[in-house]
Write a protein that holds these residues in place. Structure first.
Motif, PDB file in Angstrom:
ATOM      1  N   ILE A   1       0.827  -1.198   0.000  1.00 36.29           N
ATOM      2  CA  ILE A   1       0.000   0.000   0.000  1.00 36.29           C
ATOM      3  C   ILE A   1       0.871   1.261   0.000  1.00 36.29           C
ATOM      4  O   ILE A   1       0.517   2.280  -0.601  1.00 36.29           O
ATOM      5  CB  ILE A   1      -0.977  -0.027   1.199  1.00 36.29           C
ATOM      6  N   THR A   2       2.048   1.188   0.641  1.00 34.18           N
ATOM      7  CA  THR A   2       2.966   2.333   0.617  1.00 34.18           C
ATOM      8  C   THR A   2       3.548   2.533  -0.771  1.00 34.18           C
ATOM      9  O   THR A   2       3.580   3.655  -1.293  1.00 34.18           O
ATOM     10  CB  THR A   2       4.096   2.135   1.637  1.00 34.18           C
ATOM     11  N   CYS A   3       3.994   1.434  -1.387  1.00 36.41           N
ATOM     12  CA  CYS A   3       4.539   1.519  -2.745  1.00 36.41           C
ATOM     13  C   CYS A   3       3.484   2.063  -3.698  1.00 36.41           C
ATOM     14  O   CYS A   3       3.758   2.956  -4.518  1.00 36.41           O
ATOM     15  CB  CYS A   3       5.009   0.138  -3.197  1.00 36.41           C
ATOM     16  N   ALA A   4       2.257   1.558  -3.579  1.00 31.99           N
ATOM     17  CA  ALA A   4       1.174   2.004  -4.460  1.00 31.99           C
ATOM     18  C   ALA A   4       0.897   3.493  -4.296  1.00 31.99           C
ATOM     19  O   ALA A   4       0.750   4.234  -5.281  1.00 31.99           O
ATOM     20  CB  ALA A   4      -0.087   1.194  -4.157  1.00 31.99           C
ATOM     21  N   GLY A   5       0.829   3.948  -3.058  1.00 26.58           N
ATOM     22  CA  GLY A   5       0.554   5.353  -2.808  1.00 26.58           C
ATOM     23  C   GLY A   5       1.643   6.269  -3.331  1.00 26.58           C
ATOM     24  O   GLY A   5       1.360   7.318  -3.936  1.00 26.58           O
TER      25      GLY A   5
ATOM     26  N   ALA B   1      -6.377   5.186  -2.035  1.00 26.26           N
ATOM     27  CA  ALA B   1      -7.222   4.981  -3.216  1.00 26.26           C
ATOM     28  C   ALA B   1      -7.609   6.302  -3.877  1.00 26.26           C
ATOM     29  O   ALA B   1      -7.835   6.362  -5.092  1.00 26.26           O
ATOM     30  CB  ALA B   1      -8.474   4.201  -2.835  1.00 26.26           C
ATOM     31  N   GLU B   2      -7.674   7.374  -3.092  1.00 29.65           N
ATOM     32  CA  GLU B   2      -8.060   8.672  -3.639  1.00 29.65           C
ATOM     33  C   GLU B   2      -7.043   9.204  -4.649  1.00 29.65           C
ATOM     34  O   GLU B   2      -7.364  10.091  -5.449  1.00 29.65           O
ATOM     35  CB  GLU B   2      -8.253   9.681  -2.512  1.00 29.65           C
ATOM     36  N   TYR B   3      -5.841   8.675  -4.615  1.00 28.63           N
ATOM     37  CA  TYR B   3      -4.835   9.075  -5.603  1.00 28.63           C
ATOM     38  C   TYR B   3      -5.008   8.311  -6.919  1.00 28.63           C
ATOM     39  O   TYR B   3      -4.195   8.452  -7.832  1.00 28.63           O
ATOM     40  CB  TYR B   3      -3.432   8.855  -5.054  1.00 28.63           C
TER      41      TYR B   3
END
Length: 472
Positions: free
Chosen positions: A162-166, A210-212
């Motif tokens: 989730i950190t990498c994705a963000g 997810a908002e990104y």
């Protein structure tokens, strides 16, 4: 700080105490133990920061949060500005503020904590307060990001994924996260109990990412539903593997296949992710006996023991082959467990699980241990005290001695180099694997470790992916 007015620090030796539920109340409910600071408490604790010219605290933070800057804003009551500063580097502050081992990281480096009889500044408590304040009172702004036309697949929605994705989404990448379970969050959802990390907070932090523009797809088992090769064939420019370490380890002693033996992973997943503690309102019964034994003394063992107590066990034992000084769990977790009535049997090693005629656990045989010379880990090696064994009557035995990465990805990804024990081998500077454009981080690389270290790995990988795909 160059941009702040110097102030006289509060030289109180102890942290502002965090309000908590009474131990004799909380050990029978799943509500959060620590209740958090009020505004006044947070501002008072923040004034204990010395605003050092050389902030050693930042050296202990795996994601490089600018700690003095955000604390200075708390002092001034500018909580939203403090949140902006934290989230420049940390996408999940409400989580890290609760579960980070700050005493070994940022707070472990705090100058205040070096003085005799003085506690470090409560950095984690302040981070938690700021994140909670923003969630409850902050202005909601939907971020706008210019897309760059490249897309990245992320395997696993735990702290690394989730950190990498963000981080990548903020940089304009289209990011698709594939989660094997039916809920996002990885170990944050299945492994950490509600009373330590409420799942509404995990969901809120995931929603923020997810908002990104990050897309999450659940019930996709990479290595079974789709392979890494197939992700690349589908047009993803890079793949990040943050699949965690969900494969439980056992001791290999007689009787571990009896009914009533759980891995801590299974036990906590049934309770946390599948809401077993809400049975019969949720269809996931978790059978435990009046006496429960948990082997191990890490944070997972504490979580399992404290969960068993809340499920109604009358006697819960932590059984650990070393002494309390060697126990890997956070001191705070051991303290909370003792307060809640968990009993500790140190220098004790289970050597057999004994069953009844119907195949259920009835007792465990334990070997008394003593500490010898230090082993490779630097801890004194436990050795048996000859002739000293005893039994504990129990119907539930929970094994919490560690986890390994699931073998699916390494077995279905040709050319992916791994350690003998299953961890994916990476370049520690870039987190790239032996496969070009395939990166990995978190527990899939290190084995079971901390949330913040996994986040640090996800962040490092995102930076490396961006540098490669953007040609920087």
């Amino acid at each position: 700080m160059a941009d702040a007015v110097r102030r006289k620090p509060n030289m109180a030796k102890e942290k502002v105490k965090m309000p908590e539920q009474d131990p004799n109340v909380r050990n029978s409910n799943f509500e959060e133990v620590a209740l958090g600071y009020t505004k006044e408490m947070a501002m008072e604790e923040a004034t204990r920061c010395l605003d050092c010219k050389k902030p050693f605290c930042m050296e202990g933070c795996p994601v490089n949060v600018p700690i003095p800057r955000f604390i200075e804003q708390v002092v001034a009551g500018n909580f939203e500005k403090a949140y902006e500063i934290i989230t420049e580097e940390n996408a999940l502050p409400a989580i890290t503020g609760r579960v980070c081992p700050q005493e070994n990281q940022c707070e472990g480096k705090c100058v205040r904590g070096r003085a005799k009889g003085c506690e470090s500044v409560g950095i984690g408590r302040l981070e938690r307060f700021v994140a909670d304040y923003h969630r409850e009172h902050g202005e909601h702004k939907t971020p706008h990001v210019e897309k760059n036309g490249k897309k990245v697949a992320v395997v696993g929605s735990g702290p690394a994924g989730i950190t990498c994705a963000g981080e990548l989404a903020r940089r304009g990448y289209d990011v698709h996260v594939f989660e094997a379970l039916h809920k996002t969050g990885g170990v944050l959802s299945y492994g950490i109990p509600e009373f330590r990390l409420p799942k509404t907070i995990v969901q809120a932090e995931a929603d923020g990412v997810a908002e990104y523009g990050v897309d999450f797809e659940t019930n996709v088992v990479v290595g079974r539903t789709i392979t890494v090769d197939e992700l690349e064939e589908a047009g993803y420019d890079a793949v990040f593997v943050g699949s965690g370490a969900g494969l439980p380890r056992f001791q290999g002693i007689p009787g571990e296949n009896l009914n009533g033996v759980y891995s801590a992973n299974e036990f906590l997943t049934r309770v946390n992710l599948m809401k077993g503690y809400m049975f019969p309102d949720r269809p996931t019964p978790v059978k435990i006996s009046p006496t429960v034994c948990v082997v191990g003394a890490g944070n997972v063992a504490m979580d399992a023991a404290r969960t068993a107590k809340r499920l109604g066990a009358e006697n819960v034992y932590i059984v650990y082959r070393r002494s309390e000084e060697e126990a890997p769990a956070r001191k705070e977790e051991i303290h909370h467990a003792k307060e809640e009535g968990i009993q500790f049997k140190f220098l004790t090693n289970p050597i057999a699980v004994n069953g009844d005629e119907e195949g259920w656990v009835k007792s465990i045989t334990c070997q008394e241990m003593q500490l010898g010379e230090a082993d490779a880990s630097g801890r004194r090696r436990p050795v048996p005290v000859e002739g000293h064994t005893f039994e504990i009557e129990t119907g539930t035995f929970i094994v919490a001695i560690g986890q390994s990465p699931n073998p699916l990805i390494r077995q279905t990804t040709p050319g992916l180099d791994t350690q003998k024990w299953g961890g994916i081998i990476v370049n520690e500077e870039t987190m790239e694997t032996s496969r070009d454009s395939v990166y990995a981080g978190g527990d899939a690389v290190t084995g079971a470790a901390t949330v913040i270290l996994a986040m640090g790995a996800g962040k490092k990988a995102a930076i490396a992916i961006d540098e490669k795909l953007s040609g920087k």
